[in-house]
Design an enzyme around this catalytic site. Structure first.
Site, short mmCIF file in Angstrom:
data_model
loop_
_atom_site.label_atom_id
_atom_site.label_comp_id
_atom_site.label_asym_id
_atom_site.label_seq_id
_atom_site.Cartn_x
_atom_site.Cartn_y
_atom_site.Cartn_z
N LYS A 165 36.55 -38.14 2.80
CA LYS A 165 35.81 -37.03 2.26
C LYS A 165 35.59 -36.00 3.38
CE LYS A 165 35.74 -38.51 -1.82
NZ LYS A 165 36.52 -37.82 -2.85
N LYS A 265 41.43 -38.01 -13.55
CA LYS A 265 40.15 -38.64 -13.86
C LYS A 265 39.97 -38.71 -15.37
CE LYS A 265 37.55 -37.52 -9.68
NZ LYS A 265 38.64 -37.14 -8.79
#
Length: 367
Positions: A165, A265
């Site tokens: 991240k 997703k």
């Protein structure tokens, strides 16, 4: 078969590491998840789950999911849940947009379809490719050294793919990428996921400074056009995520050669029905996929497992095991990580059984 009742349950899923951090200073300590239960007049019951990553990641939030489910549920009473195209058309007609709201309902209908024909969803989605599949591990945003330490920790648990991240200061992010790459071996995969956090010029700087590093770049900027401009100025393999939220955008991105990998997703596109369409189109066009969701527990992880395991091996770039990130189990027989790998459940439908004593009392009950 007809839908006769729709219930929803709210459940808090604590983060195992204490918190999960990504670009823009965003973080969560507890994931607010919603489990949907659909009952039919023939005795079959299906389950789905939706868990937005807080309110600041995508145009989605947990309370909105429950409000939308309560809005949609009355329109589904009397509908055959095994007619998935009909179910999705009715949801789209009854509530424009808000794909994440529809996702858990769609998955619950797939669960019923599988149970009604005594087949696991993975079979209905095309069948299993191989015995199992590899997982990636997301590494919460910390200092470069701390992130390198976390990667070393998870390597010992069998992971060989890591998603950093980033999306903060370009200079710090370059150090994050380089330090983590140094602890990895040849063949292990590193993805730098900015989660839309870089400006265009910042992304250009990062791409230039890691040009000799073996790393994928994921969703550097907020808009599709910004990401495309970065893509056109780097030779790094490129992943698109947040901007890929429907089939038409995928068609455009394929035409523009905007990515090498799509992060798909399930809730972002509205459930398994539409996720399968995108998965199959990408595979047919030679685009690899990361199969996952915004977040969730055992039920989301099972849905991911069925879609991932039914994806041709050479096009499954990565997938994940969200139930390993949280400390609370909400379903029995959920898929379990073993040495960095996982497989779809073999039972009918999703193959999992919700722990009703954990879910508690329904917060929505529509008949």
């Amino acid at each position: 078969m007809k839908i006769k009742r729709v219930r929803a349950y709210q459940i808090n899923l604590p983060v195992g590491e204490g918190s999960y951090k990504w670009s823009g200073g965003n973080f969560v300590n507890v994931f607010d998840s919603t489990v949907v239960e659909i009952q039919t007049d023939e005795g079959f019951t299906g389950y789905g789950e939706v868990c937005p990553l807080g309110p600041a990641y995508l145009p989605a939030y947990a309370a909105g999911a429950r409000t939308g489910i309560a809005t949609l549920a009355p329109h589904l009473i009397g509908t055959d849940p095994t007619e998935l195209a009909v179910v999705n058309e009715k949801m789209d007609r009854s509530l424009r947009g808000h794909a994440y709201v529809k996702s858990a309902l769609d998955v619950a209908c797939w669960d019923i379809l599988g149970k009604s024909c005594n087949k696991p969803i993975v079979t209905l989605l095309g069948g299993r490719f191989g015995k199992d599949y590899p997982l990636y591990r997301a590494i919460s945003q910390e200092s470069p050294g701390e992130m390198a330490e976390m990667v070393s920790k998870y390597r010992k648990e069998g992971y060989s793919k890591f998603q950093l991240k980033v999306g903060g200061s370009p200079d710090t992010d370059v150090e994050r990428i380089k330090q983590v790459r140094n602890v990895l071996s040849k063949g292990e995969v590193l993805v730098a996921d900015a989660n839309t956090g870089w400006t265009r010029h910042g992304a250009m700087r990062v791409a230039d400074q890691v040009r000799d590093v073996d790393v994928y770049l994921e969703q550097p900027c907020m808009s599709y056009e910004e990401c495309l401009s970065v893509r056109e100025h780097t030779s790094k393999p490129f992943v698109l995520d947040e901007v890929i939220d429907n089939l038409s955008t995928v068609v455009r991105a394929i035409s523009d050669r905007a990515m090498d990998v799509v992060n798909l997703k399930i809730s972002k596109v509205g459930g398994l029905t539409k996720a399968r369409q995108i998965r199959d189109l990408c595979a047919s066009e030679g685009i690899a996929l990361t199969i996952e969701d915004t977040w969730g527990g055992d039920i989301v992880t099972a849905a991911i497992a069925h879609l991932a395991h039914s994806t041709p091996t050479n096009f499954l770039f990565s997938t994940t095991d969200f139930n390993s990130y949280v400390t609370l189990s909400i379903a029995e027989n959920a898929p379990i990580r073993h040495e960095g790998r996982m497989e779809a459940p073999s039972g009918a439908g999703l193959g999992v059984k919700p722990r009703m004593e954990v879910l508690g009392k329904a917060v929505i009950d529509i008949v």
